[in-house]
Scaffold this active site. Structure first.
Site, PDB file in Angstrom:
ATOM      1  N   VAL B  43      52.652  83.228  -5.899  1.00 17.60           N
ATOM      2  CA  VAL B  43      51.365  83.925  -5.872  1.00 17.60           C
ATOM      3  C   VAL B  43      51.346  85.024  -4.810  1.00 17.60           C
ATOM      4  CG1 VAL B  43      48.889  83.688  -5.542  1.00 17.60           C
ATOM      5  CG2 VAL B  43      50.137  81.985  -6.863  1.00 17.60           C
ATOM      6  N   CYS B  44      51.910  84.746  -3.640  1.00 14.25           N
ATOM      7  CA  CYS B  44      51.945  85.779  -2.598  1.00 14.25           C
ATOM      8  C   CYS B  44      52.691  86.998  -3.094  1.00 14.25           C
ATOM      9  CB  CYS B  44      52.681  85.317  -1.347  1.00 14.25           C
ATOM     10  SG  CYS B  44      52.171  83.748  -0.757  1.00 14.25           S
ATOM     11  N   SER B  45      53.794  86.739  -3.797  1.00 16.58           N
ATOM     12  CA  SER B  45      54.600  87.856  -4.271  1.00 16.58           C
ATOM     13  C   SER B  45      53.744  88.769  -5.124  1.00 16.58           C
ATOM     14  CB  SER B  45      55.769  87.348  -5.110  1.00 16.58           C
ATOM     15  OG  SER B  45      56.367  86.252  -4.489  1.00 16.58           O
TER      16      SER B  45
END
Lengths: 156, 149
Positions: B43-45
């Protein structure tokens, strides 16, 4: 400068890419995204009027802009969804020679395809969808906006 | 979360190249701190890649975008390369999560920052905050532009 503040998903427009019959289903997708490729067959098989909107995330997928431009250029010869299906069905062949092969297999005029996919108009068309997607809060792809009444407003 | 109007707690952290970066060095400019759980989590990516796409528009509003997580500078450097982003990533590594705690963004159980956005104004005061309902969700870039409008 483009306004990127929140705004509803734009309703169906005359130059949207639409396929199928049924309730409207607006899809923001990235042609270089593995999740989108995995979901595409299921989305395409739904009994719905599927609207494809461009959402290339270039930093994550460096080939995304080229693929979206290729689909848009194919669309100018009436083969938009054929190119989208082709790109999602085989994600391993996305360099320029592969795109020429695909264009030939789809029966496109290759010279015109080459000129169109590099045109400002095509790039602007892709960016228009992307910016509308940003304003609608698209965060991950594919992002689906099903609409019951077909007016393009977000229904859930 | 830290309250709007409070002084943003100062910090000095190392970036992906090991260089020290202080909050005070941004005085006179607006700074958007993007706290996120971990480098390389899916998700951060997506979040940092998405923001990269609209970074020119964010910067045109006089705002610098900076990511903060508990990962080391070495991990940050690889993460930047993997994502194809040039956003500065700060390492809130030792004492772990100290800056995230100061901003009320730290989650003790999982030992990471929640997905939060903090806009610091030119004077060093907190101008706006956003906390995701859970770390698995992140706000679209429209939320940032609404705050900057």
């Amino acid at each position: 400068m483009a306004d990127l503040t929140s705004a509803p998903v734009p309703p169906l427009g005359p130059d949207d890419h639409v396929r199928g019959e049924g309730d409207l289903l607006i899809v923001y997708a990235d042609l270089a995204c593995a999740h989108c490729a995995g979901a595409w067959a299921e989305i395409a098989a739904r009994p719905a009027r599927v609207v494809f909107r461009h959402f290339p995330v270039a930093s994550k997928h460096p080939r995304a802009p080229a693929l979206h431009a290729a689909a848009e250029a194919a669309g100018q010869q009436g083969r938009f969804f054929a190119m989208v299906d082709s790109l999602y069905a085989d994600r391993g062949h996305v360099d320029d020679p592969h795109l020429w092969d695909r264009a030939e297999r789809l029966g496109l005029d290759l010279e015109r395809f080459e000129a169109d996919r590099r045109s400002e108009a095509v790039a602007a068309r892709v960016q228009r969808d992307f910016k509308a997607g940003i304003r609608a809060g698209v965060a991950t792809t594919p992002a689906l906006f099903p609409t019951a009444g077909g007016d393009g407003e977000r229904a859930g | 979360m830290i309250a709007v109007g409070e002084n943003a707690p100062d910090f000095t952290l190392r970036d992906q190249d090991g260089e020290e970066v202080s909050l005070s060095s941004f005085r006179g400019r607006r700074l958007l701190l993007v706290f996120y759980p971990f480098d390389f989590s899916p998700v951060c990516s997506d979040q940092l890649s998405l923001y990269q796409e609209v970074k020119p528009e964010i910067e045109a509003k006089g705002v610098t975008l900076v990511g903060v997580s508990v990962d080391s500078p070495y991990a940050h450097r690889e993460f930047q390369a993997k994502l194809g982003v040039d956003t500065t990533l700060l390492s809130d590594f030792e004492p772990k999560g100290e800056v995230a705690r100061a901003y009320g963004s730290y989650l003790d159980g999982p030992g990471m920052a929640n997905r939060t956005l903090v806009l610091v104004d030119e004077e060093g005061k907190v101008a706006w905050t956003y906390a995701s309902p859970n770390p698995g969700e992140f706000p679209g870039a429209n939320v940032i532009f609404d705050a900057l409008a």
